[in-house]
Motif scaffolding. Structure first.
Motif, PDB file in Angstrom:
ATOM      1  N   ALA A  12       2.980  21.329  -3.953  1.00  0.00           N
ATOM      2  CA  ALA A  12       2.513  20.893  -2.638  1.00  0.00           C
ATOM      3  C   ALA A  12       2.773  19.395  -2.483  1.00  0.00           C
ATOM      4  CB  ALA A  12       1.026  21.180  -2.499  1.00  0.00           C
ATOM      5  N   PRO A  13       3.020  18.945  -1.259  1.00  0.00           N
ATOM      6  CA  PRO A  13       3.218  17.505  -1.066  1.00  0.00           C
ATOM      7  C   PRO A  13       1.959  16.747  -1.496  1.00  0.00           C
ATOM      8  CG  PRO A  13       3.239  18.674   1.048  1.00  0.00           C
ATOM      9  CD  PRO A  13       3.085  19.694  -0.030  1.00  0.00           C
ATOM     10  N   PRO A  14       2.115  15.504  -1.916  1.00  0.00           N
ATOM     11  CA  PRO A  14       0.947  14.743  -2.357  1.00  0.00           C
ATOM     12  C   PRO A  14      -0.033  14.524  -1.210  1.00  0.00           C
ATOM     13  CG  PRO A  14       2.890  13.329  -2.215  1.00  0.00           C
ATOM     14  CD  PRO A  14       3.351  14.729  -1.968  1.00  0.00           C
ATOM     15  N   THR A  15      -1.306  14.458  -1.559  1.00  0.00           N
ATOM     16  CA  THR A  15      -2.335  14.202  -0.556  1.00  0.00           C
ATOM     17  C   THR A  15      -2.327  12.729  -0.172  1.00  0.00           C
ATOM     18  OG1 THR A  15      -4.036  13.676  -2.192  1.00  0.00           O
ATOM     19  CG2 THR A  15      -3.810  16.015  -1.540  1.00  0.00           C
ATOM     20  N   PHE A  16      -2.959  12.412   0.922  1.00  0.00           N
ATOM     21  CA  PHE A  16      -3.072  11.029   1.372  1.00  0.00           C
ATOM     22  C   PHE A  16      -3.750  10.185   0.297  1.00  0.00           C
ATOM     23  CE2 PHE A  16      -5.613   7.812   3.784  1.00  0.00           C
ATOM     24  CZ  PHE A  16      -4.554   7.003   4.141  1.00  0.00           C
ATOM     25  N   GLU A  17      -4.805  10.719  -0.313  1.00  0.00           N
ATOM     26  CA  GLU A  17      -5.531   9.991  -1.350  1.00  0.00           C
ATOM     27  C   GLU A  17      -4.636   9.718  -2.555  1.00  0.00           C
ATOM     28  OE1 GLU A  17      -6.733  12.727   0.225  1.00  0.00           O
ATOM     29  OE2 GLU A  17      -8.148  11.642   1.502  1.00  0.00           O
ATOM     30  N   THR A  18      -3.790  10.696  -2.915  1.00  0.00           N
ATOM     31  CA  THR A  18      -2.863  10.508  -4.032  1.00  0.00           C
ATOM     32  C   THR A  18      -1.858   9.406  -3.703  1.00  0.00           C
ATOM     33  OG1 THR A  18      -3.090  12.814  -4.700  1.00  0.00           O
ATOM     34  CG2 THR A  18      -1.128  11.642  -5.482  1.00  0.00           C
ATOM     35  N   LEU A  19      -1.356   9.404  -2.482  1.00  0.00           N
ATOM     36  CA  LEU A  19      -0.414   8.366  -2.069  1.00  0.00           C
ATOM     37  C   LEU A  19      -1.061   6.985  -2.115  1.00  0.00           C
ATOM     38  CD1 LEU A  19       1.321  10.210   0.895  1.00  0.00           C
ATOM     39  CD2 LEU A  19       2.358   9.631  -1.309  1.00  0.00           C
ATOM     40  N   LEU A  20      -2.303   6.883  -1.633  1.00  0.00           N
ATOM     41  CA  LEU A  20      -3.010   5.596  -1.673  1.00  0.00           C
ATOM     42  C   LEU A  20      -3.196   5.116  -3.109  1.00  0.00           C
ATOM     43  CD1 LEU A  20      -5.837   5.785   1.017  1.00  0.00           C
ATOM     44  CD2 LEU A  20      -3.855   4.286   0.995  1.00  0.00           C
ATOM     45  N   ARG A  21      -3.580   6.032  -3.978  1.00  0.00           N
ATOM     46  CA  ARG A  21      -3.781   5.690  -5.389  1.00  0.00           C
ATOM     47  C   ARG A  21      -2.457   5.223  -6.011  1.00  0.00           C
ATOM     48  NH1 ARG A  21      -6.832   9.559  -6.201  1.00  0.00           N
ATOM     49  NH2 ARG A  21      -5.302  11.113  -6.832  1.00  0.00           N
ATOM     50  N   THR A  22      -1.372   5.886  -5.665  1.00  0.00           N
ATOM     51  CA  THR A  22      -0.058   5.507  -6.181  1.00  0.00           C
ATOM     52  C   THR A  22       0.329   4.116  -5.701  1.00  0.00           C
ATOM     53  OG1 THR A  22       0.622   7.819  -6.248  1.00  0.00           O
ATOM     54  CG2 THR A  22       2.381   6.165  -6.288  1.00  0.00           C
ATOM     55  N   VAL A  23       0.099   3.829  -4.419  1.00  0.00           N
ATOM     56  CA  VAL A  23       0.396   2.498  -3.879  1.00  0.00           C
ATOM     57  C   VAL A  23      -0.413   1.446  -4.630  1.00  0.00           C
ATOM     58  CG1 VAL A  23       0.117   0.999  -1.858  1.00  0.00           C
ATOM     59  CG2 VAL A  23       1.124   3.251  -1.591  1.00  0.00           C
ATOM     60  N   GLU A  35       3.682   0.760   2.115  1.00  0.00           N
ATOM     61  CA  GLU A  35       2.858   1.392   3.138  1.00  0.00           C
ATOM     62  C   GLU A  35       3.019   2.906   3.026  1.00  0.00           C
ATOM     63  OE1 GLU A  35       2.857  -1.344   6.988  1.00  0.00           O
ATOM     64  OE2 GLU A  35       4.908  -0.873   6.368  1.00  0.00           O
ATOM     65  N   VAL A  36       2.041   3.641   3.560  1.00  0.00           N
ATOM     66  CA  VAL A  36       2.138   5.094   3.612  1.00  0.00           C
ATOM     67  C   VAL A  36       2.508   5.462   5.041  1.00  0.00           C
ATOM     68  CG1 VAL A  36       0.935   7.282   3.295  1.00  0.00           C
ATOM     69  CG2 VAL A  36       0.431   5.355   1.772  1.00  0.00           C
ATOM     70  N   ILE A  37       3.739   5.964   5.200  1.00  0.00           N
ATOM     71  CA  ILE A  37       4.280   6.282   6.525  1.00  0.00           C
ATOM     72  C   ILE A  37       4.857   7.690   6.478  1.00  0.00           C
ATOM     73  CG2 ILE A  37       6.004   5.661   8.261  1.00  0.00           C
ATOM     74  CD1 ILE A  37       5.796   2.760   7.245  1.00  0.00           C
ATOM     75  N   ARG A  38       4.374   8.553   7.362  1.00  0.00           N
ATOM     76  CA  ARG A  38       4.873   9.937   7.463  1.00  0.00           C
ATOM     77  C   ARG A  38       4.845  10.674   6.126  1.00  0.00           C
ATOM     78  NH1 ARG A  38       9.656   7.438  10.248  1.00  0.00           N
ATOM     79  NH2 ARG A  38       8.938   7.079  12.362  1.00  0.00           N
ATOM     80  N   GLY A  39       3.772  10.483   5.365  1.00  0.00           N
ATOM     81  CA  GLY A  39       3.612  11.192   4.105  1.00  0.00           C
ATOM     82  C   GLY A  39       4.455  10.672   2.968  1.00  0.00           C
ATOM     83  N   LYS A  40       5.022   9.474   3.129  1.00  0.00           N
ATOM     84  CA  LYS A  40       5.859   8.876   2.085  1.00  0.00           C
ATOM     85  C   LYS A  40       5.424   7.442   1.848  1.00  0.00           C
ATOM     86  CE  LYS A  40       9.820  11.581   3.494  1.00  0.00           C
ATOM     87  NZ  LYS A  40      10.965  11.594   4.350  1.00  0.00           N
ATOM     88  N   ILE A  41       5.706   6.959   0.648  1.00  0.00           N
ATOM     89  CA  ILE A  41       5.469   5.552   0.350  1.00  0.00           C
ATOM     90  C   ILE A  41       6.753   4.809   0.680  1.00  0.00           C
ATOM     91  CG2 ILE A  41       4.988   3.855  -1.453  1.00  0.00           C
ATOM     92  CD1 ILE A  41       3.387   6.087  -2.879  1.00  0.00           C
ATOM     93  N   ILE A  42       6.643   3.846   1.576  1.00  0.00           N
ATOM     94  CA  ILE A  42       7.787   3.055   2.015  1.00  0.00           C
ATOM     95  C   ILE A  42       7.582   1.613   1.539  1.00  0.00           C
ATOM     96  CG2 ILE A  42       9.141   2.253   3.989  1.00  0.00           C
ATOM     97  CD1 ILE A  42       9.180   5.317   3.644  1.00  0.00           C
ATOM     98  N   VAL A  43       8.536   1.095   0.812  1.00  0.00           N
ATOM     99  CA  VAL A  43       8.488  -0.288   0.340  1.00  0.00           C
ATOM    100  C   VAL A  43       9.478  -1.087   1.179  1.00  0.00           C
ATOM    101  CG1 VAL A  43       8.850  -1.830  -1.631  1.00  0.00           C
ATOM    102  CG2 VAL A  43       7.870   0.447  -1.988  1.00  0.00           C
ATOM    103  N   SER A  44       8.987  -2.168   1.765  1.00  0.00           N
ATOM    104  CA  SER A  44       9.850  -2.998   2.605  1.00  0.00           C
ATOM    105  C   SER A  44       9.495  -4.468   2.384  1.00  0.00           C
ATOM    106  CB  SER A  44       9.686  -2.622   4.083  1.00  0.00           C
ATOM    107  OG  SER A  44       8.351  -2.772   4.490  1.00  0.00           O
ATOM    108  N   PRO A  45      10.432  -5.355   2.680  1.00  0.00           N
ATOM    109  CA  PRO A  45      10.153  -6.786   2.478  1.00  0.00           C
ATOM    110  C   PRO A  45       9.187  -7.310   3.535  1.00  0.00           C
ATOM    111  CG  PRO A  45      12.306  -6.496   3.479  1.00  0.00           C
ATOM    112  CD  PRO A  45      11.785  -5.123   3.168  1.00  0.00           C
TER     113      PRO A  45
END
Length: 190
Positions: A12-23, A35-45
């Motif tokens: 299953a795709p990661p939960t929002f809480e899992t994404l936050l913890r990963t960030v 940032e968490v955008i559309r269910g993905k972690i996006i790294v930008s400058p």
């Protein structure tokens, strides 16, 4: 032997809480934000250095007119919007100072009174669509400083369907920012 297709079971795709913890656990390089955008972690400058002076000018104006007990800043904090499954690090924000009390690294997006995003070629789509949709349901005032078009837009009056009010002016023209701020942004230095 007969060949048969074998289904591949996907996790299953990661939960929002899992994404936050990963960030939170990420070692994001200096000068970048996650940032968490559309269910993905996006790294930008973070923004380019030429954006600093307009950001600073806007921050100073907002701080002077911020609601009692609120602070305007550009520090790299992640604000979470659990209902939307998103977490953003706005370029500039105004938030109730009480949001910084307690533990944890992520702040509640409901504490924001204003966010401002300064567009770049790589973030323009997210700033104008993705973030606008999420902020438009909760944050009282949202400013989009379009550095490519040399204009600034104020969105206000959030609702379940997004912002109800929008006003755009070219750089140099005053931009009214409604309550709880109640002043005109001077964008002549942008």
């Amino acid at each position: 032997m007969i060949e048969r297709a074998t289904p591949i079971e996907q996790a299953a795709p990661p939960t929002f809480e899992t994404l936050l913890r990963t960030v939170e656990e990420m070692d994001t390089p200096d000068g970048f934000k996650a940032e968490v955008i559309r269910g993905k972690i996006i790294v930008s400058p973070w923004s380019r250095r030429r954006y600093y002076l307009p950001m600073r000018a806007l921050r100073e104006q907002l701080q002077a007119h911020a609601p009692e007990g609120h602070v305007a800043d550009m520090a790299p904090f992640l604000f979470q919007f659990p209902a939307a499954g998103r977490a953003y690090g706005p370029d500039l924000y105004v938030v109730d100072a009480s949001a910084f009390e307690g533990e944890g690294r992520h702040l509640d997006g409901a504490e924001l009174s204003l966010v401002a995003e300064f567009t770049s070629v790589s973030t323009k789509d997210v700033d104008w669509h993705e973030k606008l949709d999420v902020y438009g349901q909760l944050v009282p005032v949202h400013l989009v400083v379009d550095m490519q078009a040399s204009e600034i837009t104020c969105f206000s009056d959030p609702s379940p369907h997004g912002y109800q009010f929008r006003k755009t002016v070219p750089f140099g023209a005053p931009l009214p920012v409604p309550d709880p701020f109640g002043f005109d942004v001077d964008s002549s230095g942008f």
